[in-house]
Design a protein around this motif. Structure first.
Motif, PDB file in Angstrom:
ATOM      1  N   VAL A 199      34.939  34.071  20.614  1.00 38.53           N
ATOM      2  CA  VAL A 199      35.131  35.489  20.840  1.00 38.53           C
ATOM      3  C   VAL A 199      36.686  35.349  21.426  1.00 38.53           C
ATOM      4  N   ASP A 200      37.045  34.627  22.211  1.00 35.69           N
ATOM      5  CA  ASP A 200      38.242  34.687  22.964  1.00 35.69           C
ATOM      6  C   ASP A 200      38.485  33.320  23.766  1.00 35.69           C
ATOM      7  N   PRO A 201      39.026  32.507  23.667  1.00 33.40           N
ATOM      8  CA  PRO A 201      39.154  31.161  23.782  1.00 33.40           C
ATOM      9  C   PRO A 201      39.809  31.344  25.444  1.00 33.40           C
ATOM     10  N   ALA A 202      40.609  32.097  25.791  1.00 33.99           N
ATOM     11  CA  ALA A 202      41.119  32.480  27.041  1.00 33.99           C
ATOM     12  C   ALA A 202      40.120  32.984  27.919  1.00 33.99           C
ATOM     13  N   ALA A 203      39.427  33.742  27.645  1.00 29.66           N
ATOM     14  CA  ALA A 203      38.083  34.081  28.483  1.00 29.66           C
ATOM     15  C   ALA A 203      37.138  33.158  28.525  1.00 29.66           C
ATOM     16  N   ALA A 204      36.979  32.260  27.713  1.00 29.94           N
ATOM     17  CA  ALA A 204      36.031  31.045  27.840  1.00 29.94           C
ATOM     18  C   ALA A 204      36.543  30.075  28.823  1.00 29.94           C
ATOM     19  N   ARG A 205      38.047  29.963  29.066  1.00 26.61           N
ATOM     20  CA  ARG A 205      38.495  29.038  30.116  1.00 26.61           C
ATOM     21  C   ARG A 205      38.237  29.681  31.488  1.00 26.61           C
ATOM     22  N   VAL A 206      38.593  30.874  31.609  1.00 21.94           N
ATOM     23  CA  VAL A 206      38.429  31.522  32.901  1.00 21.94           C
ATOM     24  C   VAL A 206      36.947  31.596  33.178  1.00 21.94           C
ATOM     25  N   PHE A 207      36.124  31.757  32.214  1.00 26.74           N
ATOM     26  CA  PHE A 207      34.604  31.593  32.646  1.00 26.74           C
ATOM     27  C   PHE A 207      34.118  30.232  33.159  1.00 26.74           C
ATOM     28  N   ALA A 208      34.757  29.190  32.410  1.00 28.82           N
ATOM     29  CA  ALA A 208      34.311  27.765  33.044  1.00 28.82           C
ATOM     30  C   ALA A 208      35.045  27.257  34.291  1.00 28.82           C
ATOM     31  N   GLU A 209      36.345  27.880  34.289  1.00 27.45           N
ATOM     32  CA  GLU A 209      37.100  27.204  35.431  1.00 27.45           C
ATOM     33  C   GLU A 209      37.094  28.103  36.810  1.00 27.45           C
ATOM     34  N   ASP A 210      36.803  29.443  36.593  1.00 28.38           N
ATOM     35  CA  ASP A 210      36.888  30.216  37.880  1.00 28.38           C
ATOM     36  C   ASP A 210      35.705  31.166  37.985  1.00 28.38           C
ATOM     37  N   PRO A 211      34.749  30.574  37.823  1.00 30.16           N
ATOM     38  CA  PRO A 211      33.342  31.513  38.123  1.00 30.16           C
ATOM     39  C   PRO A 211      33.300  32.189  39.514  1.00 30.16           C
ATOM     40  N   ASN A 212      34.169  32.211  40.432  1.00 30.11           N
ATOM     41  CA  ASN A 212      34.133  32.928  41.523  1.00 30.11           C
ATOM     42  C   ASN A 212      34.737  34.403  41.300  1.00 30.11           C
ATOM     43  N   LEU A 213      35.821  34.226  40.461  1.00 27.73           N
ATOM     44  CA  LEU A 213      36.476  35.393  40.179  1.00 27.73           C
ATOM     45  C   LEU A 213      35.551  36.535  39.571  1.00 27.73           C
ATOM     46  N   TRP A 214      34.870  36.105  38.254  1.00 25.41           N
ATOM     47  CA  TRP A 214      34.202  37.144  37.537  1.00 25.41           C
ATOM     48  C   TRP A 214      32.686  37.435  38.454  1.00 25.41           C
ATOM     49  N   THR A 215      32.057  36.555  38.963  1.00 21.79           N
ATOM     50  CA  THR A 215      31.037  36.664  39.817  1.00 21.79           C
ATOM     51  C   THR A 215      31.204  37.857  40.981  1.00 21.79           C
ATOM     52  N   SER A 216      32.429  37.767  41.434  1.00 24.88           N
ATOM     53  CA  SER A 216      32.728  38.645  42.719  1.00 24.88           C
ATOM     54  C   SER A 216      33.013  39.736  41.980  1.00 24.88           C
ATOM     55  N   ALA A 217      33.392  39.858  40.758  1.00 22.11           N
ATOM     56  CA  ALA A 217      33.912  41.318  40.159  1.00 22.11           C
ATOM     57  C   ALA A 217      32.285  42.008  39.819  1.00 22.11           C
ATOM     58  N   LEU A 218      31.644  41.353  39.343  1.00 21.30           N
ATOM     59  CA  LEU A 218      30.262  41.749  39.033  1.00 21.30           C
ATOM     60  C   LEU A 218      29.376  42.199  40.268  1.00 21.30           C
ATOM     61  N   ALA A 219      29.652  41.538  41.262  1.00 24.49           N
ATOM     62  CA  ALA A 219      29.031  41.799  42.662  1.00 24.49           C
ATOM     63  C   ALA A 219      29.481  43.008  43.228  1.00 24.49           C
ATOM     64  N   ASP A 220      30.778  43.393  43.243  1.00 22.54           N
ATOM     65  CA  ASP A 220      31.316  44.586  43.621  1.00 22.54           C
ATOM     66  C   ASP A 220      30.699  45.902  43.230  1.00 22.54           C
ATOM     67  N   GLY A 221      29.955  46.717  43.908  1.00 20.86           N
ATOM     68  CA  GLY A 221      29.310  47.801  43.263  1.00 20.86           C
ATOM     69  C   GLY A 221      30.156  49.091  43.728  1.00 20.86           C
TER      70      GLY A 221
END
Length: 424
Positions: free
Chosen positions: A31-53
Motif C-alpha cells: 500500500v505505502d512503503p513509507a508507512a511500512a517503514r514507520v510501522f516497523a521502525e517506530d511502533p511507539n509513534l503510532w501506538t501512542s496515537a491510537l492510545a490517545d482518546g
C-alpha cells in the motif's frame, strides 16, 4: 479506609494489543512503503496515537503489547519493538512452504489474557488474516470490545465480527502523518461494558463532513454511508433515530447536501458544488450488482465509472508512476475531470485489488487493468460464497470490467461426424 490495590480502577480503557508483524508489514509494503517503514521502525509513534482518546477516561491503556514476527526475515526490527515496550515473540517458519507459527501463538496468548485475572476492556488485533475470525467471536461472546487493524483486504465475515476496523488507508495516514487528525477518531472508543463515552458522539458527522469538504466533487451516498457506519456502527440500526441515511445526512447542515437521484444518490459540499455538478442518471443497477456490492466490499460504482477508473489509471501510470497516495488522488481527479466522479475511497479499493494481482505498471492498459480487477471481484465473490450462473457471470464481468473485458463466446459443441458403416 485504605482500598486494596486490586479494587482500584485507573482511568482509561484497559486494552491489549496483538500485532501480526509479518501480515501488517507485508500489507503496508503493497500500500505505502513509507508507512511500512514507520510501522516497523517506530511502533511507539503510532501506538501512542491510537492510545490517545482525547481525554483521560477515553484514552487507551495498553496493558499488554505483544508483537509476533518471523526472526529469520524480520529480526532487524526486533530492537525497535522491544524499546517501544512490546513483548516480541519469535515465530519462525515451521513448514517448507514458509508458514510461521504466529497464528497459534497469538491465539493462545490472547485466550490466556481473556481468561486472566485482569479484565481487559478491548482487544486490538493488528492483522488482516481472516483466520482470527473465530478469536474475535470469542472476544465478543465475552462482551469485550474488538478492534481490527488491517493493512490489506479484509474478509467480509472478519470485518462484520469486529466492533471496529481500521482500514489500511486510515492506518497509513496515521503512520505517515498525512491525516490532519493523525489517529484521533480513527479508532472508536468504548469503555468496557459501560455506554459509549462522550468523545464518540458525532464522530460519524465529523467523518462525513471531512470527507465531503475534502472531495474534489460530489461523492456517492454509499461511500458517505460507509464512512459514517465505520465511525459509528450503532447508526446501522435506524440512523440515530432519523430512520434513513438521507434524513440523517440532511440534518448535518453546514452546507452538506444530499439527493437520492440520480442513482445511487449523491452528497456534496453546497459551498463549492450544486445539483448541476451531479453526474448524469446512472445505469439501472442489476440484481447481480446489488448482490455483489451488498455482500462484498466492492464499491457500488456504475459500469461507466469503473470504465473511467481504468482509463484514468492507464493515463496516470503512463505519465509518471506516482506513489500510492498520489496515485489514488490523481486518478480520482482525472475521473472528475472526465465527467465521471468517483470517490477516492472507491479508487483506493480498486487500486488495492490491482496491487495484489501485480497488475499495476507503466505499461498497463485499461483493458489489462479491467481484466485483473474483474478477476479480483470474482475471487471476492467466491470467498463470500456467492454463486452465479453463466449469464450472471457474464453480466458481472461487463459491469466490473467497465465493458472493457471481452467475455469469450460460449463454445459451440462440435458437430458429430457419423461413423462409417462397419464392413462385413
Amino acid at each position: 479506609m485504605i482500598v486494596p490495590p486490586s479494587q482500584v480502577r485507573r482511568p482509561g480503557i484497559r486494552a491489549a494489543m496483538f500485532v501480526d508483524f509479518d501480515n501488517v508489514y507485508s500489507g503496508l509494503q503493497a500500500v505505502d512503503p513509507a508507512a511500512a517503514r514507520v510501522f516497523a521502525e517506530d511502533p511507539n509513534l503510532w501506538t501512542s496515537a491510537l492510545a490517545d482518546g482525547g481525554g483521560r477516561d477515553a484514552a487507551r491503556r495498553f496493558l499488554i503489547r505483544n508483537c509476533y514476527l518471523n526472526p529469520v526475515i524480520y529480526s532487524k526490527y526486533r530492537v525497535y519493538w522491544t524499546r517501544a515496550g512490546f513483548r516480541v515473540i519469535d515465530c519462525p517458519s515451521l513448514t517448507q512452504r514458509g508458514k510461521s507459527s504466529t497464528d497459534i501463538n497469538l491465539v493462545l496468548d490472547a485466550m490466556d489474557v481473556l481468561a486472566g485475572p485482569v479484565g481487559i476492556d478491548e482487544f486490538v488485533i493488528a492483522s488482516a488474516d481472516a483466520d482470527f475470525t473465530s478469536l474475535i467471536a470469542r472476544f465478543r461472546a465475552a462482551d469485550r470490545i474488538t478492534t481490527v487493524i488491517a493493512a490489506g483486504p479484509v474478509a467480509f465475515a472478519y470485518r462484520e465480527m469486529a466492533d471496529h476496523v481500521v482500514e489500511s488507508t486510515d492506518f497509513a495516514a496515521i503512520l505517515t502523518g498525512s491525516s490532519a487528525d493523525a489517529g484521533a477518531g480513527v479508532l472508536a472508543r468504548a469503555e468496557g461494558r459501560a455506554p459509549a463515552p462522550a468523545p464518540r458522539k458525532g464522530a460519524a458527522a465529523k467523518e462525513v463532513s471531512s470527507l465531503v469538504r475534502s472531495s474534489s466533487g460530489p461523492i456517492t451516498g454509499s461511500v458517505a454511508a460507509h464512512r459514517a457506519l465505520t465511525a459509528e456502527p450503532s447508526l446501522k440500526t435506524d440512523w440515530g433515530g432519523h430512520g434513513k441515511f438521507g434524513a440523517w445526512i440532511a440534518q448535518l447542515g453546514n452546507g452538506i447536501e444530499y439527493s437520492p437521484t440520480p442513482t445511487p444518490g449523491w452528497v456534496w459540499d453546497a459551498r463549492r458544488f450544486s445539483a448541476a455538478d451531479l453526474p448524469q442518471e446512472a445505469e439501472a443497477r442489476s440484481a447481480v450488482e446489488e448482490h455483489v456490492t451488498r455482500v462484498t466490499d466492492v464499491p457500488a460504482l456504475s459500469r461507466l465509472q469503473f470504465r473511467q477508473v481504468f482509463l484514468s489509471l492507464e493515463a496516470v501510470l503512463r505519465e509518471h508512476p506516482p506513489n500510492r497516495n498520489e496515485l489514488t488522488r490523481s486518478v480520482r481527479d482525472h475521473c472528475v475531470a472526465a465527467g465521471h466522479a468517483v470517490s477516492r475511497a472507491a479508487v483506493n479499493f480498486i487500486i488495492q485489488g490491482l496491487t495484489y494481482t501485480d497488475a499495476l505498471s507503466d505499461e498497463a492498459t485499461a483493458e489489462s487493468l479491467a481484466a485483473a480487477w474483474t478477476r479480483n471481484v470474482e475471487e471476492l465473490c467466491r470467498l463470500a460464497l456467492l454463486e452465479f450462473d453463466e449469464s450472471e457471470v457474464a453480466e458481472l464481468r461487463r459491469w466490473a470490467g467497465g465493458g472493457l473485458v471481452k467475455t469469450p463466446a460460449k463454445q459451440r459443441p462440435k458437430a458429430e461426424t457419423p461413423e462409417p458403416p462397419a464392413e462385413d
